[in-house]
Design a protein around this motif. Structure first.
Motif, PDB file in Angstrom:
ATOM      1  N   GLN A  94       0.849  -1.324  -0.106  1.00 27.05           N
ATOM      2  CA  GLN A  94      -0.009  -0.068  -0.036  1.00 27.05           C
ATOM      3  C   GLN A  94       0.977   1.452   0.114  1.00 27.05           C
ATOM      4  OE1 GLN A  94      -3.687   0.177   2.717  1.00 27.05           O
ATOM      5  NE2 GLN A  94      -2.693  -1.863   3.570  1.00 27.05           N
ATOM      6  N   GLU A  95       0.210   2.397  -0.728  1.00 32.82           N
ATOM      7  CA  GLU A  95       1.005   3.587  -0.457  1.00 32.82           C
ATOM      8  C   GLU A  95       0.834   4.005   0.755  1.00 32.82           C
ATOM      9  OE1 GLU A  95       2.289   7.558  -1.233  1.00 32.82           O
ATOM     10  OE2 GLU A  95       0.425   7.260  -0.408  1.00 32.82           O
ATOM     11  N   ILE A  96       1.907   4.793   1.533  1.00 32.21           N
ATOM     12  CA  ILE A  96       1.840   5.342   2.833  1.00 32.21           C
ATOM     13  C   ILE A  96       0.679   5.938   3.258  1.00 32.21           C
ATOM     14  CG2 ILE A  96       3.140   7.254   2.272  1.00 32.21           C
ATOM     15  CD1 ILE A  96       3.217   4.939   5.549  1.00 32.21           C
ATOM     16  N   ARG A  97       0.034   6.996   2.383  1.00 27.99           N
ATOM     17  CA  ARG A  97      -1.002   7.695   2.672  1.00 27.99           C
ATOM     18  C   ARG A  97      -2.207   6.681   2.854  1.00 27.99           C
ATOM     19  NH1 ARG A  97       1.956  12.395  -0.625  1.00 27.99           N
ATOM     20  NH2 ARG A  97       2.331  10.253  -1.611  1.00 27.99           N
ATOM     21  N   VAL A  98      -2.362   5.579   1.973  1.00 25.48           N
ATOM     22  CA  VAL A  98      -3.477   4.711   2.087  1.00 25.48           C
ATOM     23  C   VAL A  98      -3.453   3.866   3.346  1.00 25.48           C
ATOM     24  CG1 VAL A  98      -4.649   3.036   0.827  1.00 25.48           C
ATOM     25  CG2 VAL A  98      -3.666   4.574  -0.388  1.00 25.48           C
ATOM     26  N   LEU A 133      -3.501  -1.331  11.559  1.00 21.74           N
ATOM     27  CA  LEU A 133      -2.181  -1.671  10.813  1.00 21.74           C
ATOM     28  C   LEU A 133      -1.115  -0.482  10.835  1.00 21.74           C
ATOM     29  CD1 LEU A 133      -0.644  -3.378   9.075  1.00 21.74           C
ATOM     30  CD2 LEU A 133      -1.756  -2.475   6.882  1.00 21.74           C
ATOM     31  N   MET A 134      -1.573   0.820  11.109  1.00 21.58           N
ATOM     32  CA  MET A 134      -0.754   1.778  10.994  1.00 21.58           C
ATOM     33  C   MET A 134       0.172   1.880  12.606  1.00 21.58           C
ATOM     34  SD  MET A 134       0.790   4.081   9.043  1.00 21.58           S
ATOM     35  CE  MET A 134       1.910   5.621   9.090  1.00 21.58           C
ATOM     36  N   ASN A 135      -0.821   1.828  13.437  1.00 19.60           N
ATOM     37  CA  ASN A 135      -0.329   1.474  14.784  1.00 19.60           C
ATOM     38  C   ASN A 135       0.721   0.416  15.138  1.00 19.60           C
ATOM     39  OD1 ASN A 135      -1.410   2.625  17.587  1.00 19.60           O
ATOM     40  ND2 ASN A 135      -1.061   0.326  17.890  1.00 19.60           N
ATOM     41  N   LEU A 136       0.417  -0.661  14.371  1.00 22.94           N
ATOM     42  CA  LEU A 136       1.304  -1.828  14.531  1.00 22.94           C
ATOM     43  C   LEU A 136       2.648  -1.471  13.772  1.00 22.94           C
ATOM     44  CD1 LEU A 136      -0.271  -5.139  14.166  1.00 22.94           C
ATOM     45  CD2 LEU A 136       0.720  -4.450  16.307  1.00 22.94           C
ATOM     46  N   TYR A 137       2.451  -0.840  12.681  1.00 21.93           N
ATOM     47  CA  TYR A 137       3.568  -0.460  11.922  1.00 21.93           C
ATOM     48  C   TYR A 137       4.689   0.306  12.443  1.00 21.93           C
ATOM     49  CZ  TYR A 137       6.003   2.175   8.130  1.00 21.93           C
ATOM     50  OH  TYR A 137       7.248   2.784   7.161  1.00 21.93           O
ATOM     51  N   LEU A 138       4.131   1.524  13.159  1.00 22.94           N
ATOM     52  CA  LEU A 138       4.913   2.449  13.980  1.00 22.94           C
ATOM     53  C   LEU A 138       5.369   1.904  15.361  1.00 22.94           C
ATOM     54  CD1 LEU A 138       2.824   5.465  13.459  1.00 22.94           C
ATOM     55  CD2 LEU A 138       4.917   5.097  12.351  1.00 22.94           C
ATOM     56  N   LEU A 185       5.481  -3.723   3.661  1.00 25.47           N
ATOM     57  CA  LEU A 185       6.151  -2.396   4.003  1.00 25.47           C
ATOM     58  C   LEU A 185       5.746  -1.560   2.807  1.00 25.47           C
ATOM     59  CD1 LEU A 185       8.698  -1.036   5.129  1.00 25.47           C
ATOM     60  CD2 LEU A 185      10.027  -1.688   3.040  1.00 25.47           C
ATOM     61  N   PRO A 186       5.131  -0.139   3.307  1.00 29.57           N
ATOM     62  CA  PRO A 186       4.484   0.752   2.337  1.00 29.57           C
ATOM     63  C   PRO A 186       5.677   1.495   1.723  1.00 29.57           C
ATOM     64  CG  PRO A 186       4.674   1.474   4.469  1.00 29.57           C
ATOM     65  CD  PRO A 186       5.239   0.285   4.786  1.00 29.57           C
ATOM     66  N   TYR A 187       4.815   2.169   0.351  1.00 32.00           N
ATOM     67  CA  TYR A 187       5.788   2.852  -0.345  1.00 32.00           C
ATOM     68  C   TYR A 187       5.338   4.308  -0.530  1.00 32.00           C
ATOM     69  CZ  TYR A 187       1.726   1.964  -3.889  1.00 32.00           C
ATOM     70  OH  TYR A 187       0.752   1.869  -4.470  1.00 32.00           O
ATOM     71  N   TRP A 188       6.081   5.168  -0.771  1.00 35.54           N
ATOM     72  CA  TRP A 188       5.950   6.449  -1.036  1.00 35.54           C
ATOM     73  C   TRP A 188       5.751   6.767  -2.745  1.00 35.54           C
ATOM     74  CZ3 TRP A 188      10.078  10.565  -0.502  1.00 35.54           C
ATOM     75  CH2 TRP A 188       9.590  11.988  -0.628  1.00 35.54           C
ATOM     76  N   ALA A 217       4.739  14.296  -4.774  1.00 40.45           N
ATOM     77  CA  ALA A 217       5.870  14.055  -4.053  1.00 40.45           C
ATOM     78  C   ALA A 217       5.917  15.019  -2.827  1.00 40.45           C
ATOM     79  CB  ALA A 217       7.040  15.037  -4.987  1.00 40.45           C
ATOM     80  N   ASP A 218       4.791  15.538  -2.349  1.00 37.11           N
ATOM     81  CA  ASP A 218       4.723  15.912  -0.925  1.00 37.11           C
ATOM     82  C   ASP A 218       4.810  15.094   0.010  1.00 37.11           C
ATOM     83  OD1 ASP A 218       4.716  18.819  -2.039  1.00 37.11           O
ATOM     84  OD2 ASP A 218       2.607  18.954  -1.777  1.00 37.11           O
ATOM     85  N   ALA A 219       5.866  14.870   1.009  1.00 35.49           N
ATOM     86  CA  ALA A 219       5.891  13.685   1.737  1.00 35.49           C
ATOM     87  C   ALA A 219       4.623  13.922   2.900  1.00 35.49           C
ATOM     88  CB  ALA A 219       7.119  13.875   2.582  1.00 35.49           C
ATOM     89  N   PRO A 220       3.771  13.085   3.347  1.00 36.51           N
ATOM     90  CA  PRO A 220       2.973  13.092   4.309  1.00 36.51           C
ATOM     91  C   PRO A 220       3.542  14.039   5.656  1.00 36.51           C
ATOM     92  CG  PRO A 220       2.951  10.856   3.541  1.00 36.51           C
ATOM     93  CD  PRO A 220       4.227  11.797   2.879  1.00 36.51           C
TER      94      PRO A 220
END
Length: 290
Positions: free
Chosen positions: A16-20, A27-32, A127-130, A136-139
């Motif tokens: 998944q794209e990181i913003r998605v 999932l994001m909680n676990l990732y961090l 692993l997510p991607y950007w 190109a703006d980083a979250p």
């Protein structure tokens, strides 16, 4: 010996794209949480964040008792047709190691309902991607946010954001070759993007980084589109070292050239902007996964 397999077992999962991915709260909680734990593993451990990041360039030491340190000042290949395929197993090693932390943390939740939720979320982890060609703006939660509040197995906690920077524990003292201008790498306790100074007082300048990325957003998008729609040979497409004999302007750009520009615009004179140190910056993994 470390065997690279990537994440094995479980369902087939789309990256998944990181913003998605950020929209999937569990999932994001676990990732961090997992990335934070990964970054805190003893730097002497073969499967530490430090050791795996160090495969790419500095500190130029053999990994996992391998013979030699590669031909590029580290193991990573650049300006070669091996540039794209070399990074695939490298990312797989990082992902499988991080995935182990994801699953371990999910299993540590004591409340049955929470444990079930997080175990299911762990099955969705890759692993997510950007996607910097799309935007190109980083979250902000990667570029601006210094701390995050997370649901942990021991309750709600606020921690340093592991996507914002990596902190050396302890500070590494033999990065450079002894030259005065290389001592800055040993004086910075954490990775920096667009550093304000080259001494120990330097800090990241996320506002300047975001301004630079925003100003170049359309250029990056156009270059990527032109490359993907007009490239005619893998040699010219894959890397910036292709010399060729054709005067065709289509061969003037490459995946590695665009990729390298993103390194420079994200890190400038900081870790991400210099190949030898780039892999220590957490945004490196989002960038390379794209």
């Amino acid at each position: 010996m470390v065997i690279t397999t990537g994440i094995v077992g479980g369902p087939l999962v789309s990256r998944q794209e990181i913003r998605v991915m950020a929209q999937d709260q569990d999932l994001m909680n676990l990732y961090l949480l997992a990335l934070d734990r990964f970054q805190r593993v003893d730097q002497a451990d073969t499967l530490s964040y430090f050791q795996i990041a160090g495969i790419h360039g500095r500190p130029y030491v053999p990994y996992d008792k391998a013979a030699g340190i590669g031909n590029f000042g580290g193991y990573c290949t650049h300006s070669s047709i091996l540039f794209p395929p070399w990074h695939r197993p490298y990312l797989a090693l990082f992902e499988q190691t991080l995935g182990t932390h994801v699953n371990n943390i999910a299993n540590e939740f004591k409340d049955p309902a929470a444990k079930d939720r997080y175990q299911k979320a762990a099955q969705r982890f890759r692993l997510p991607y950007w996607d910097w060609a799309m935007n190109a703006d980083a979250p902000d939660f990667v570029s601006m946010q210094k701390q995050v509040t997370l649901d942990t197995p021991n309750g709600t906690k606020t921690i340093d954001n592991p996507l914002y920077q990596y902190t050396f524990r302890p500070m590494y003292s033999t990065f450079g070759d002894g030259l005065p201008d290389e001592k800055m790498w040993e004086s910075w306790p954490s990775t920096l993007r667009w550093p304000t100074r080259t001494d120990a007082t330097g800090q990241s300048n996320p506002t300047q980084m975001e301004r630079n990325l925003s100003n170049n957003r359309l250029t990056i998008r156009d270059r990527t589109y032109n490359l993907l729609t007009q490239a005619r040979s893998y040699e010219a497409f894959s890397n910036d070292g292709f010399l060729g004999t054709s005067a065709d302007p289509i061969a003037y750009d490459s995946l590695e050239s665009i990729h390298g520009q993103m390194h420079g615009m994200t890190g400038r004179n900081g870790h991400m902007g210099v190949v030898d140190y780039a892999a220590f910056d957490p945004i490196f993994w989002l960038h390379h996964c794209n």
